[in-house]
Enzyme design. Structure first.
Site, PDB file in Angstrom:
ATOM      1  N   SER A 126       0.791  -1.228   0.000  1.00  0.00           N
ATOM      2  CA  SER A 126       0.000   0.000   0.000  1.00  0.00           C
ATOM      3  C   SER A 126       0.825   1.280   0.000  1.00  0.00           C
ATOM      4  O   SER A 126       0.259   2.370  -0.129  1.00  0.00           O
ATOM      5  CB  SER A 126      -0.952   0.011   1.195  1.00  0.00           C
ATOM      6  OG  SER A 126      -2.111  -0.718   0.900  1.00  0.00           O
ATOM      7  N   TYR A 229     -10.755   2.546   5.582  1.00  0.00           N
ATOM      8  CA  TYR A 229      -9.734   2.152   4.615  1.00  0.00           C
ATOM      9  C   TYR A 229     -10.258   1.096   3.652  1.00  0.00           C
ATOM     10  O   TYR A 229     -10.807   0.084   4.064  1.00  0.00           O
ATOM     11  CB  TYR A 229      -8.493   1.628   5.336  1.00  0.00           C
ATOM     12  CG  TYR A 229      -7.318   1.521   4.416  1.00  0.00           C
ATOM     13  CD1 TYR A 229      -6.426   2.569   4.287  1.00  0.00           C
ATOM     14  CD2 TYR A 229      -7.125   0.384   3.656  1.00  0.00           C
ATOM     15  CE1 TYR A 229      -5.356   2.475   3.415  1.00  0.00           C
ATOM     16  CE2 TYR A 229      -6.066   0.289   2.786  1.00  0.00           C
ATOM     17  CZ  TYR A 229      -5.182   1.331   2.671  1.00  0.00           C
ATOM     18  OH  TYR A 229      -4.133   1.236   1.807  1.00  0.00           O
ATOM     19  N   SER A 230     -10.076   1.333   2.363  1.00  0.00           N
ATOM     20  CA  SER A 230     -10.542   0.388   1.349  1.00  0.00           C
ATOM     21  C   SER A 230      -9.667   0.457   0.116  1.00  0.00           C
ATOM     22  O   SER A 230      -9.501   1.521  -0.485  1.00  0.00           O
ATOM     23  CB  SER A 230     -11.986   0.700   0.959  1.00  0.00           C
ATOM     24  OG  SER A 230     -12.403  -0.118  -0.118  1.00  0.00           O
ATOM     25  N   GLY A 367       2.805  -0.793   4.078  1.00  0.00           N
ATOM     26  CA  GLY A 367       2.360  -1.595   2.951  1.00  0.00           C
ATOM     27  C   GLY A 367       2.503  -3.070   3.269  1.00  0.00           C
ATOM     28  O   GLY A 367       3.571  -3.517   3.679  1.00  0.00           O
TER      29      GLY A 367
END
Length: 416
Positions: A126, A229-230, A367
């Site tokens: 991420s 968060y998506s 991430g």
């Protein structure tokens, strides 16, 4: 890759699990939770108000990390504790001004026992989102779109199912995770294809991922109402980039960021599941076995988390981003405008702002993608940076390795 609320805004506390077989896991504790958002769509580690990332000091080689003399010593102690927790390998980097120090522990390849190399590439998950957000903000600076444009303006019909309406969701809400859209990754994990990684070349077009997300549940909040968060958000942002430019997001990232900054060890794979050259092998803990998950389907993460990079390149990018090298002042202001996540954490446009227990503030992100977990912190002026990565991730939050290496990163940043 995907980022559920690891230390987030809700969800059940994840059971503490060892990071490798044969290692005793420590009980899960909200005191050990850090204020980053962990890119997973499984269980979340509950965050207690007033508990900062550096609260739980990690014991390392007979003494606490907090007793180490320098930031690099602190990060090294955390890396060694990560190995004790069961990680195959941990790498890290501390940079202050033009001075850079590296740390490493364990191995980058369990078969050959090659030491983990802090110069090696790894999947950044991420952390890709900051790259995607930068491209989108550059397009806004070029007057080619507005953050307040609706999703439906650029992607007619892309979000129009199960009660979701793209005409009521803005690009800004995608970028700061206030769209209310479900995370498609949860369905992929539940159904098995991603976690089992049985077909690393399976085609998963962005709209397919969006449709999977929309089908998970009906809306539970209105667009703009709250943070949630998506990964679906950033898949859609990538689709907007393509609609505006006519080019794949990976090509725009290459042209606008990778090439201008000279990030020679950074790439944005869109189909090839393999890594090349000097790289960390990524591993997944399953029951009592560790599987090599280095070769994995990058289309699962796509615009939400498919970039491959290094400590050095990630530090160069985040310093350039936060010091205005990539964005005009108006877009910098947008980048750093946050929505609340917790009392001491806010999410901007692809990056998070966090107050540490020592009182310092840091910009950063993390991430997580199958086999890899990484985090970075950078000061407002870009002069102070701490990063770390490991090569085992099995889709659970709140593991001892995550807690200890994350705490060491926070402590190292506080010591700069």
């Amino acid at each position: 890759m995907s980022m559920l609320e690891e230390f987030g805004t809700g969800g059940a506390a994840a059971p503490a699990t060892p990071d490798a077989p044969g290692v005793a896991g420590r009980p899960s504790s909200t005191r050990g939770c850090r204020r980053w958002l962990l890119p997973v769509a499984t269980a979340a580690c509950l965050l207690m108000t007033g508990v900062g990332p550096a609260t739980a000091a990690a014991p390392a080689t007979g003494s606490s990390a907090a007793e180490a003399q320098t930031p690099a010593d602190i990060l090294q102690a955390g890396a060694q504790q990560g190995i004790a927790d069961g990680y195959p390998g941990v790498i890290g980097m501390v940079r202050k001004g033009d001075t850079t120090q590296y740390v490493h522990a364990g191995v980058g390849n369990r078969a050959t026992k090659v030491p983990a190399d802090p110069k090696a590439t790894f999947r950044i998950g991420s952390n890709t989102k900051a790259f995607i957000s930068t491209v989108l903000l550059q397009l806004e600076g070029e007057k080619r779109l507005s953050l307040d444009d609706t999703v439906a303006r650029w992607l007619p019909g892309a979000v129009a199912a199960n009660g979701y309406d793209g005409s009521k969701i803005t690009i800004r809400q995608l970028l700061n995770h206030t769209s209310g859209l479900p995370d498609y990754l949860g369905a992929l994990q539940i159904s098995g294809p991603y976690f089992l990684n049985t077909n690393p070349r399976e085609a998963l077009p962005p709209q397919t991922l969006v449709d999977i997300g929309l089908g998970l549940r009906a809306p539970t909040s209105a667009p703009g109402e709250k943070f949630g968060y998506s990964n679906t958000n950033y898949v859609l942002v990538g689709m907007v980039i393509k609609a505006v430019t006519g080019s794949e997001p990976a090509a725009e990232v290459q042209r606008r960021i990778i090439e201008p900054l000279g990030l020679r060890d950074t790439s944005f794979p869109t189909a090839d599941p393999a890594l090349y050259g000097n790289y960390l092998h990524g591993y997944v803990l399953r029951a009592i076995l560790i599987d090599d998950a280095t070769v994995s389907n990058v289309q699962v993460s796509g615009n939400a988390g498919a970039i491959v990079s290094t400590m050095d390149d990630l530090a160069t990018f985040t310093r350039a981003l936060l010091t205005g090298e990539l964005l005009e002042p108006a877009q910098m202001a947008e980048l750093k405008t946050t929505v609340p996540v917790t009392a001491d954490a806010g999410y901007g446009l692809g990056i998070e702002h966090v107050k540490l227990s020592c009182g310092k503030w840091a910009w950063g992100h993390n991430g997580a993608v199958l086999g890899y977990f990484s985090e970075w912190m950078t000061s407002e002026d870009g002069t102070e940076q701490v990063l770390h990565a490991n090569n085992e991730f099995h889709m659970l939050a709140g593991t001892p390795g995550q807690t200890h290496t994350g705490t060491a990163m926070s402590d190292a940043f506080c010591a700069l």
